[in-house]
Design a protein around this motif. Structure first.
Motif, PDB file in Angstrom:
ATOM      1  N   LEU A 238      -2.889 -10.052  12.598  1.00 35.69           N
ATOM      2  CA  LEU A 238      -2.419  -9.340  11.143  1.00 35.69           C
ATOM      3  C   LEU A 238      -2.954 -10.722  10.051  1.00 35.69           C
ATOM      4  O   LEU A 238      -3.271 -10.265   8.747  1.00 35.69           O
ATOM      5  CB  LEU A 238      -0.867 -10.149  11.434  1.00 35.69           C
ATOM      6  N   GLN A 239      -4.170 -11.721  11.062  1.00 33.80           N
ATOM      7  CA  GLN A 239      -4.278 -12.640   9.358  1.00 33.80           C
ATOM      8  C   GLN A 239      -5.421 -12.102   8.765  1.00 33.80           C
ATOM      9  O   GLN A 239      -5.470 -11.982   7.148  1.00 33.80           O
ATOM     10  CB  GLN A 239      -4.903 -13.691  10.259  1.00 33.80           C
ATOM     11  N   LEU A 240      -6.132 -11.246   9.960  1.00 32.96           N
ATOM     12  CA  LEU A 240      -6.859 -10.581   8.699  1.00 32.96           C
ATOM     13  C   LEU A 240      -6.732  -9.418   7.412  1.00 32.96           C
ATOM     14  O   LEU A 240      -7.016  -9.490   6.359  1.00 32.96           O
ATOM     15  CB  LEU A 240      -7.793  -9.517   9.990  1.00 32.96           C
ATOM     16  N   GLY A 241      -5.418  -8.756   7.888  1.00 33.12           N
ATOM     17  CA  GLY A 241      -4.576  -8.150   7.194  1.00 33.12           C
ATOM     18  C   GLY A 241      -4.414  -8.619   5.696  1.00 33.12           C
ATOM     19  O   GLY A 241      -3.832  -8.008   5.205  1.00 33.12           O
ATOM     20  N   HIS A 242      -3.087  -9.535   6.296  1.00 32.36           N
ATOM     21  CA  HIS A 242      -3.164 -10.730   5.211  1.00 32.36           C
ATOM     22  C   HIS A 242      -3.643 -10.818   4.215  1.00 32.36           C
ATOM     23  O   HIS A 242      -3.489 -11.379   3.080  1.00 32.36           O
ATOM     24  CB  HIS A 242      -2.517 -11.464   6.028  1.00 32.36           C
ATOM     25  N   ALA A 243      -5.200 -11.469   4.677  1.00 31.66           N
ATOM     26  CA  ALA A 243      -6.009 -11.810   3.964  1.00 31.66           C
ATOM     27  C   ALA A 243      -7.059 -10.441   2.844  1.00 31.66           C
ATOM     28  O   ALA A 243      -6.616 -10.594   1.378  1.00 31.66           O
ATOM     29  CB  ALA A 243      -7.910 -12.469   4.402  1.00 31.66           C
ATOM     30  N   TYR A 244      -6.826  -9.864   3.869  1.00 34.50           N
ATOM     31  CA  TYR A 244      -7.057  -8.000   3.106  1.00 34.50           C
ATOM     32  C   TYR A 244      -6.316  -7.957   1.786  1.00 34.50           C
ATOM     33  O   TYR A 244      -6.272  -7.762   0.984  1.00 34.50           O
ATOM     34  CB  TYR A 244      -7.715  -7.075   3.623  1.00 34.50           C
ATOM     35  N   ASP A 245      -4.818  -7.968   2.336  1.00 30.05           N
ATOM     36  CA  ASP A 245      -3.841  -7.196   1.205  1.00 30.05           C
ATOM     37  C   ASP A 245      -4.018  -8.383   0.076  1.00 30.05           C
ATOM     38  O   ASP A 245      -3.463  -7.935  -1.126  1.00 30.05           O
ATOM     39  CB  ASP A 245      -2.417  -7.426   2.285  1.00 30.05           C
ATOM     40  N   ARG A 246      -3.764  -9.860   0.577  1.00 33.21           N
ATOM     41  CA  ARG A 246      -3.646 -10.401  -0.886  1.00 33.21           C
ATOM     42  C   ARG A 246      -5.372 -10.404  -2.252  1.00 33.21           C
ATOM     43  O   ARG A 246      -4.641 -10.237  -2.990  1.00 33.21           O
ATOM     44  CB  ARG A 246      -4.074 -12.408  -0.703  1.00 33.21           C
ATOM     45  N   HIS A 247      -6.118  -9.964  -1.110  1.00 32.65           N
ATOM     46  CA  HIS A 247      -6.969  -9.573  -1.788  1.00 32.65           C
ATOM     47  C   HIS A 247      -7.495  -8.560  -2.662  1.00 32.65           C
ATOM     48  O   HIS A 247      -7.992  -8.561  -3.893  1.00 32.65           O
ATOM     49  CB  HIS A 247      -8.532  -9.449  -0.926  1.00 32.65           C
ATOM     50  N   THR A 248      -6.596  -7.205  -2.287  1.00 39.15           N
ATOM     51  CA  THR A 248      -6.498  -5.609  -2.738  1.00 39.15           C
ATOM     52  C   THR A 248      -5.718  -5.425  -2.769  1.00 39.15           C
ATOM     53  O   THR A 248      -5.433  -5.304  -4.322  1.00 39.15           O
ATOM     54  CB  THR A 248      -7.146  -4.659  -1.636  1.00 39.15           C
ATOM     55  N   ALA A 249      -4.525  -6.024  -2.941  1.00 37.36           N
ATOM     56  CA  ALA A 249      -3.160  -6.190  -3.705  1.00 37.36           C
ATOM     57  C   ALA A 249      -3.180  -3.820  -3.197  1.00 37.36           C
ATOM     58  O   ALA A 249      -2.592  -3.267  -4.771  1.00 37.36           O
ATOM     59  CB  ALA A 249      -3.356  -6.482  -5.006  1.00 37.36           C
ATOM     60  N   TRP A 250      -3.181  -3.409  -2.864  1.00 32.87           N
ATOM     61  CA  TRP A 250      -3.108  -1.906  -2.864  1.00 32.87           C
ATOM     62  C   TRP A 250      -1.405  -1.157  -2.902  1.00 32.87           C
ATOM     63  O   TRP A 250      -0.982  -0.540  -4.052  1.00 32.87           O
ATOM     64  CB  TRP A 250      -3.743  -0.900  -1.365  1.00 32.87           C
ATOM     65  N   PRO A 251      -1.145  -1.324  -1.977  1.00 37.81           N
ATOM     66  CA  PRO A 251       0.428  -0.982  -2.518  1.00 37.81           C
ATOM     67  C   PRO A 251       0.823  -0.740  -3.429  1.00 37.81           C
ATOM     68  O   PRO A 251       1.539  -2.439  -4.394  1.00 37.81           O
ATOM     69  CB  PRO A 251       1.542  -1.644  -1.253  1.00 37.81           C
ATOM     70  N   VAL A 252       1.132   0.010  -3.785  1.00 33.01           N
ATOM     71  CA  VAL A 252       2.326   0.195  -5.282  1.00 33.01           C
ATOM     72  C   VAL A 252       3.491   0.813  -4.605  1.00 33.01           C
ATOM     73  O   VAL A 252       3.071   2.233  -4.408  1.00 33.01           O
ATOM     74  CB  VAL A 252       2.013   0.192  -6.050  1.00 33.01           C
ATOM     75  N   VAL A 253       4.505   0.681  -5.840  1.00 36.10           N
ATOM     76  CA  VAL A 253       5.418   1.771  -5.197  1.00 36.10           C
ATOM     77  C   VAL A 253       5.617   3.174  -6.323  1.00 36.10           C
ATOM     78  O   VAL A 253       4.871   3.002  -7.565  1.00 36.10           O
ATOM     79  CB  VAL A 253       6.613   1.438  -5.909  1.00 36.10           C
ATOM     80  N   SER A 254       5.218   4.321  -5.114  1.00 40.13           N
ATOM     81  CA  SER A 254       5.252   5.563  -5.926  1.00 40.13           C
ATOM     82  C   SER A 254       6.354   5.928  -6.217  1.00 40.13           C
ATOM     83  O   SER A 254       7.335   5.685  -5.461  1.00 40.13           O
ATOM     84  CB  SER A 254       4.097   6.427  -5.490  1.00 40.13           C
ATOM     85  N   ASP A 255       6.243   7.456  -7.351  1.00 42.30           N
ATOM     86  CA  ASP A 255       7.202   7.766  -7.805  1.00 42.30           C
ATOM     87  C   ASP A 255       7.910   8.982  -7.369  1.00 42.30           C
ATOM     88  O   ASP A 255       8.824  10.030  -7.319  1.00 42.30           O
ATOM     89  CB  ASP A 255       7.519   8.054  -9.660  1.00 42.30           C
ATOM     90  N   GLY A 256       6.915   9.466  -5.923  1.00 45.91           N
ATOM     91  CA  GLY A 256       7.274  10.914  -5.581  1.00 45.91           C
ATOM     92  C   GLY A 256       6.602  11.941  -6.373  1.00 45.91           C
ATOM     93  O   GLY A 256       7.681  12.598  -5.921  1.00 45.91           O
ATOM     94  N   VAL A 257       5.847  12.226  -7.385  1.00 45.97           N
ATOM     95  CA  VAL A 257       5.625  12.851  -8.416  1.00 45.97           C
ATOM     96  C   VAL A 257       4.175  12.937  -8.263  1.00 45.97           C
ATOM     97  O   VAL A 257       3.346  12.507  -8.309  1.00 45.97           O
ATOM     98  CB  VAL A 257       6.124  12.395  -9.730  1.00 45.97           C
ATOM     99  N   ASN A 258       3.694  14.373  -8.188  1.00 45.96           N
ATOM    100  CA  ASN A 258       2.310  14.413  -8.233  1.00 45.96           C
ATOM    101  C   ASN A 258       1.751  14.420  -9.447  1.00 45.96           C
ATOM    102  O   ASN A 258       2.189  14.425 -10.691  1.00 45.96           O
ATOM    103  CB  ASN A 258       2.511  16.439  -8.257  1.00 45.96           C
TER     104      ASN A 258
END
Length: 474
Positions: free
Chosen positions: A454-474
Motif C-alpha cells: 500500500l505504501q508503494l501504491g500510495h506514492a504512485y497514486d500521489r505521483h500519477t493522480a490517475w483516477p478521475v470521475v467518469s460520466d459513464g459515456v462513450n
C-alpha cells in the motif's frame, strides 16, 4: 475548514472529515448520492437492489441526530452482491436466490455498519462471482465506466463502475481470480486483494481447505483503500486462517520508496498472450516507480507458469464443486445454473485425491520460490489483464492475440500467480489504450506485507493522480 465542491467527486477521506467536523451532514451527502445514482446508473447498471430513498434519507437523518462519529461516519456504501446484507436482497446473481433477503450481515458488513457506513443497496456481479464479466440473469449486465458498451470486468464490476462514476466513494469487493484487480484495471480505480485471512469471510461451512478467495477494499485512491481496509481487517476467532490485527494501514502510508526493488514479470517470457498495447502501458507506468526512487528489473521465475495454471484450475474447480454441488445434485436447481458453473462443478467432482495433492504441491513450490524472491524484491509486477474491455454482448473472449482460450477464465490467467499463493496484491491504474479504455497493473508482495504494498501504491497514486470521475459515456 474543508472546501466542498461536487460531492460525488470527493474522496472518502475528505467526506468523512467534513462529516465529522459538522461541515456536511449525512442527509445532504445521501441526497447527493441518490441524485448521482439517478443520473448515472441507468447508463451503466452498477448499483442494484437500491433501498427506497425515504429509508436511506431517514437512516442518514438518524445518524446526524445521533452524532456518533466513526471511521466511515455517514458514508453511503453499496455491498457487492456476493455478501449477505441484513434486510437487503442478496442474490449472488443467481435466479435461485432472486428474492432472497438475509436475516443477518456477513462479518465485514457488520464492521462497515459499526464504523458508521450506511448500506444503500448492492453492486452487480456475475452469477456466483464466476467469470470476469459482470452480467447475470437477475440484474443484467454492468457497462464499463468509460464506455458502457464494453465490459466492466468482474466479479467486482459493479463496485468498480460505481466508484469510477462517482456513485460511491468506497466499495467492497472480493477476489478469487482477479475479481478486484480486473475491474479496477478496466475502470481506472484501485482494488486491493489483502493477504489471505486479513479480512474475515463468513465463518460458515468448511473453514480449513479452501484458501483461494478473499474480500478486500476498492477506491479511487490508495488512502481511501487503507481507510476501508482498517475497518474490514482484523481477526475472527471462528476462522482458522484469520490473521492478527495490525496497526492502522492508513497511518503508515507516507514513507520514502528510495531503494525499493520491483521485479517486472511482464508476460512471463511470452507465456501470457497479451492484447497489443498492454505491456507498453504497464512498462510506462513502472517508470513512475523509478522516478520515486525504486529500482525496476525484469524477472523470470523458475516455476513453470503452465504448472501454476494446472494447479490453479484444479484447486478452483475443487472449491467451486464443494460449494455448489448441492444445487447441482437437484435437477430443477441445476437447470438454473450458468454453463460455466456446471463445467466447474463437474470438473471438480471428477478430481481424485492425488490430483488435489499434486496441485497443492505445485502451489507449495511456488510459495517457496516467492519467499526467496521476496528476499531480493519488495514487490513483483504484472499486468492486471490480458485484454482491454471487450463488448458487453460477449460471455468471454475466445482468443487473445490469436491464441485460443480453453476455458471461460483462461484469458485472466495473468492474475493466478498472486491468487494461488494468497498474497497481498494491489491493482493500480496504468493508463489508457488506443480506444480510450483503461488498463491496470498488479503489485504483489509477501504474505503479511500488505502495508508495504500500500505504501508503494500510495506514492504512485500521489505521483500519477490517475483516477478521475467518469460520466459513464462513450
Amino acid at each position: 475548514m474543508t472546501v466542498l465542491g461536487e460531492l460525488y467527486s470527493l474522496s472518502a477521506s475528505t467526506l468523512v472529515s467534513a462529516l465529522s467536523a459538522g461541515e456536511l451532514t449525512a442527509e445532504t451527502l445521501m441526497e447527493n448520492t441518490l441524485a448521482r445514482i439517478a443520473e448515472v446508473n441507468p447508463r451503466v447498471n452498477a448499483i442494484i437492489s437500491l433501498r427506497p430513498d425515504e429509508d436511506l434519507l431517514g437512516a442518514a437523518r438518524a445518524l446526524d441526530e445521533k452524532g456518533q462519529p466513526g471511521a466511515l461516519y455517514g458514508l453511503p456504501i453499496a455491498v457487492k452482491d456476493l455478501a449477505q446484507t441484513k434486510g437487503v436482497r442478496t442474490t449472488w446473481g443467481s435466479p435461485l436466490f432472486r428474492d432472497f433477503v438475509p436475516s443477518e450481515d456477513d462479518p465485514f458488513v457488520k464492521r462497515l455498519k459499526a464504523a458508521g457506513a450506511i448500506v444503500i443497496g448492492k453492486t452487480n456481479t456475475p452469477e456466483f462471482g464466476l467469470g470476469s464479466h459482470s452480467y447475470n440473469p437477475v440484474h443484467g449486465v454492468t457497462g464499463n465506466a468509460y464506455d458502457p458498451t464494453r465490459s466492466a470486468g468482474g466479479s467486482s464490476g459493479g463496485a468498480a463502475v460505481a466508484l469510477a462514476t462517482g456513485m460511491l466513494s468506497l466499495a467492497d469487493g472480493s477476489d478469487m481470480m482477479g475479481s478486484l484487480r480486473n475491474p479496477a484495471a478496466w475502470n481506472n480505480v484501485y482494488g486491493f486483494r489483502p493477504s489471505y485471512g486479513l479480512v474475515p469471510d463468513n465463518p460458515a461451512g468448511e473453514l480449513f481447505l479452501h484458501q483461494l478467495s478473499t474480500n478486500g477494499p476498492m477506491a479511487r485512491s490508495v488512502r481511501d483503500l487503507a481507510l476501508l481496509l482498517d475497518v474490514m481487517a482484523g481477526p475472527d476467532p471462528r476462522l482458522p486462517h484469520s490473521l492478527s490485527a495490525q496497526p492502522s494501514f492508513a497511518a503508515r502510508l507516507d514513507t520514502s520508496l528510495q531503494g525499493r526493488r520491483i521485479g517486472w514479470l511482464g508476460n512471463w517470457t511470452g507465456h501470457y498472450p497479451m492484447e497489443a498495447g498492454i505491456l507498453d502501458l504497464c512498462e510506462t507506468a513502472l517508470d513512475a516507480f523509478g522516478t520515486l526512487g525504486c529500482k525496476v528489473e525484469r524477472l523470470e521465475p523458475q516455476v513453470d507458469p503452465h504448472a501454476l495454471w494446472q494447479s490453479w484450475t484444479t484447486l478452483r474447480s475443487w472449491a467451486v464443486a464443494g460449494k455448489f454441488v448441492g444445487h447441482y445434485e437437484q435437477p430443477e436447481r441445476r437447470a438454473q445454473l450458468k454453463p460455466e458453473a456446471i463445467w466447474e462443478i463437474e470438473r471438480g467432482l471428477a478430481l481424485s485425491a492425488r490430483d488435489i495433492q499434486k496441485a497443492s504441491e505445485v502451489r507449495s513450490a511456488w510459495f517457496r520460490e516467492l519467499a526467496e524472491l521476496f528476499t531480493q524484491y519488495d514487490a513483483l509486477a504484472l499486468p492486471s489483464a490480458q485484454v482491454f474491455p471487450f463488448p458487453v454482448e460477449w460471455d468471454w473472449p475466445r482468443e487473445v492475440s490469436g491464441h485460443p482460450m480453453d476455458s471461460y477464465h483462461q484469458w485472466m490467467e495473468v492474475v493466478v500467480p498472486a491468487s494461488l499463493a494468497g498474497l497481498p496484491t494491489l491493482g493500480l491504474p496504468a493508463g489508457f489504450g488506443p480506444q480510450g479504455l483503461p488498463m491496470g497493473m498488479q503489485l504483489m508482495g509477501p504474505r503479511g506485507g500488505d502495508a508495504s504494498i500500500l505504501q508503494l501504491g500510495h506514492a504512485y497514486d500521489r505521483h500519477t493522480a490517475w483516477p478521475v470521475v467518469s460520466d459513464g459515456v462513450n
